[in-house]
Write an enzyme that holds these catalytic residues in place. Structure first.
Site, short mmCIF file in Angstrom:
data_model
loop_
_atom_site.label_atom_id
_atom_site.label_comp_id
_atom_site.label_asym_id
_atom_site.label_seq_id
_atom_site.Cartn_x
_atom_site.Cartn_y
_atom_site.Cartn_z
N TYR A 1 -8.68 -10.72 1.87
CA TYR A 1 -9.94 -10.00 2.13
C TYR A 1 -10.66 -9.59 0.86
O TYR A 1 -11.81 -9.17 0.89
CB TYR A 1 -9.71 -8.78 3.05
CG TYR A 1 -8.82 -7.69 2.50
CD1 TYR A 1 -9.23 -6.87 1.45
CD2 TYR A 1 -7.57 -7.47 3.06
CE1 TYR A 1 -8.41 -5.87 0.96
CE2 TYR A 1 -6.74 -6.46 2.57
CZ TYR A 1 -7.17 -5.68 1.52
OH TYR A 1 -6.36 -4.69 1.04
N GLU A 2 -9.99 -9.69 -0.29
CA GLU A 2 -10.66 -9.39 -1.55
C GLU A 2 -11.49 -10.59 -2.03
O GLU A 2 -12.14 -10.52 -3.07
CB GLU A 2 -9.63 -8.99 -2.61
CG GLU A 2 -8.97 -7.66 -2.28
CD GLU A 2 -7.82 -7.31 -3.20
OE1 GLU A 2 -8.08 -6.81 -4.29
OE2 GLU A 2 -6.67 -7.57 -2.82
N ALA A 7 2.49 -2.41 4.57
CA ALA A 7 2.10 -1.45 5.61
C ALA A 7 1.56 -2.27 6.77
O ALA A 7 0.92 -3.30 6.56
CB ALA A 7 1.02 -0.52 5.08
N HIS A 28 -8.00 3.74 6.19
CA HIS A 28 -7.05 3.40 5.14
C HIS A 28 -6.35 4.67 4.64
O HIS A 28 -5.17 4.62 4.25
CB HIS A 28 -7.76 2.67 4.00
CG HIS A 28 -6.82 2.10 2.98
ND1 HIS A 28 -5.82 1.19 3.30
CD2 HIS A 28 -6.70 2.31 1.65
CE1 HIS A 28 -5.14 0.88 2.22
NE2 HIS A 28 -5.66 1.54 1.19
N HIS A 86 -3.05 0.42 -4.75
CA HIS A 86 -2.36 -0.67 -5.45
C HIS A 86 -2.60 -0.51 -6.95
O HIS A 86 -3.72 -0.68 -7.43
CB HIS A 86 -2.89 -2.03 -4.99
CG HIS A 86 -2.50 -2.39 -3.59
ND1 HIS A 86 -1.62 -3.41 -3.31
CD2 HIS A 86 -2.84 -1.87 -2.41
CE1 HIS A 86 -1.44 -3.49 -2.01
NE2 HIS A 86 -2.18 -2.58 -1.43
N SER A 104 0.82 -1.22 0.00
CA SER A 104 0.00 0.00 0.00
C SER A 104 0.85 1.26 0.00
O SER A 104 1.67 1.47 0.90
CB SER A 104 -0.85 0.06 1.27
OG SER A 104 -1.74 -1.00 1.31
N HIS A 135 -5.16 -9.66 -1.87
CA HIS A 135 -5.27 -10.03 -0.47
C HIS A 135 -6.39 -11.04 -0.27
O HIS A 135 -7.33 -11.10 -1.07
CB HIS A 135 -5.60 -8.78 0.37
CG HIS A 135 -4.66 -7.64 0.18
ND1 HIS A 135 -4.74 -6.78 -0.89
CD2 HIS A 135 -3.60 -7.23 0.92
CE1 HIS A 135 -3.77 -5.88 -0.80
NE2 HIS A 135 -3.06 -6.12 0.28
N ASN A 144 0.51 3.02 11.45
CA ASN A 144 -0.37 3.53 12.53
C ASN A 144 -0.11 2.74 13.80
O ASN A 144 0.38 1.61 13.75
CB ASN A 144 -1.84 3.39 12.12
CG ASN A 144 -2.19 1.98 11.69
OD1 ASN A 144 -1.95 1.60 10.54
ND2 ASN A 144 -2.71 1.19 12.60
N MET A 200 -2.47 -7.47 6.91
CA MET A 200 -3.42 -8.34 6.20
C MET A 200 -2.81 -8.93 4.93
O MET A 200 -3.55 -9.30 4.01
CB MET A 200 -4.66 -7.52 5.81
CG MET A 200 -5.33 -6.79 6.98
SD MET A 200 -6.68 -5.76 6.40
CE MET A 200 -6.97 -4.73 7.85
N SER A 201 -1.49 -9.01 4.85
CA SER A 201 -0.88 -9.50 3.60
C SER A 201 0.35 -10.34 3.91
O SER A 201 0.55 -10.77 5.04
CB SER A 201 -0.48 -8.30 2.73
OG SER A 201 0.59 -7.59 3.31
N1 HPA Z 1 -4.02 -3.55 10.94
C1 HPA Z 1 -3.94 -4.37 9.87
N2 HPA Z 1 -3.37 -4.02 8.74
C2 HPA Z 1 -2.81 -2.81 8.66
C3 HPA Z 1 -2.86 -1.90 9.74
C4 HPA Z 1 -3.49 -2.30 10.94
O1 HPA Z 1 -3.56 -1.56 11.93
N3 HPA Z 1 -2.23 -0.77 9.32
C5 HPA Z 1 -1.81 -1.00 8.05
N4 HPA Z 1 -2.17 -2.23 7.65
#
Ligand code: HPA
Length: 277
Positions: free
Chosen positions: A85-86, A113, A247, A61, A30, A83, A235, A211-212
């Site tokens: 989640y897609e 990320a 996001h 992306h 990302s 991912h 974050n 998540m990847s």
């Molecule tokens: N959680 C999951 N995936 C992420 C996060 C998060 O806080 N930040 C960036 N990708």
């Protein structure tokens, strides 16, 4: 469900269009796609021109493969990944990685990320993943094992190559970039984790959540590739501050860190081009 035949067809579709045979692939997470824009002699192939290739839908992306040279070193860069989640299975998610391996890639560099779980991490920190905990509920090797790709039960003791970690630390030191090490905990998403899940991840020994990456790292180890993963903390993970997670915030923070990450990847490639590949 794909097999060696589909991998071969996608490989040939790429091989027809490129003249380099890069031994290294970088996957840009990302907000990190800018790295591929700096390649020389670049050939860019949109994912939708490649047979069987899964399409990424996540904002940030771009969805193309770029082959070229970075500081003179032949490199294959994926701008965007898919991912779980897609809606893809872990097996689908690793299709591109298997095609890259068929093209001759031996070293897989993942970037992503993440949310910082470790209390000492701050947004913007770059962290070398030294191990992972797979809470994604899927594994790309589920199903019949393709013996030509790897063994049924691959060892994951050094899933993240210690020698590549050392090379990255050396490269970071030469660039004056501060790097941390940590354990990445993978959740399927797409909802961010709850504060209770983050506390759990910390108790389990996790430093980062995301998540990847985990499906590709498993499949890369299965294929015998050497792997390194560089995570950028976007974050504080859920519940660590009063802020709600978005996001947009992730992309903004990645934008700020991307120059530093690109410098690191360049220095890392120079380092391994001299000593490893
Ligand atoms: N959680 C999951 N995936 C992420 C996060 C998060 O806080 N930040 C960036 N990708």
């Amino acid at each position: 469900m794909y097999g060696p035949e589909e991998i071969l067809r996608a490989k040939e579709a790429i091989a027809r269009r490129i003249s380099l045979e890069p031994p290294i692939a970088v996957v840009l997470g990302s907000g990190l796609g800018a790295l591929a824009n700096g390649l020389d002699e670049a050939v860019a192939i949109p994912y939708d021109e490649l047979p069987f290739w899964p399409h990424s839908t996540a904002p940030g992306h771009a969805g193309r493969l770029v082959v070229g040279r970075l500081s003179g070193i032949p490199l294959l860069a994926m701008q965007g990944r898919v991912h779980l989640y897609e809606g893809y299975s872990a097996r689908d998610v690793v299709f591109p990685l298997r095609v890259l391996a068929a093209l001759g890639v031996r070293t897989y560099v993942a970037t992503n990320a993440s949310g910082g779980v470790n209390l000492a991490y701050r947004p913007g920190d770059l962290v070398l993943v030294e191990d992972h905990i797979n809470l994604m509920g899927d594994n790309p090797l589920v199903g019949t094992n393709e013996e030509t790709w790897g063994v049924r039960f691959p060892d994951m003791t050094e899933a993240y190559s210690p020698r590549l970690i050392k090379a990255a630390e050396k490269a970071a030191a030469s660039e004056g970039i501060w790097l941390k090490r940590g354990v990445y905990v993978g959740f399927k998403g797409p909802s961010f984790e709850t504060p209770a899940e983050i506390r759990m991840a910390r108790i389990l020994g996790g430093d980062l959540v995301g998540m990847s990456t985990i499906p590709e790292v498993i499949a890369a180890n299965h294929l015998g590739l050497e792997v390194i993963a560089i995570s950028c903390v976007a974050n504080f993970a859920a519940g660590m501050t009063k802020n709600r997670l978005t996001h947009e915030e992730v992309l903004e923070e990645m934008g700020k860190a991307s120059d530093r990450l690109i410098r690191l990847v360049r220095a890392f490639l120079r380092e391994i081009a001299e000593t490893h590949v």
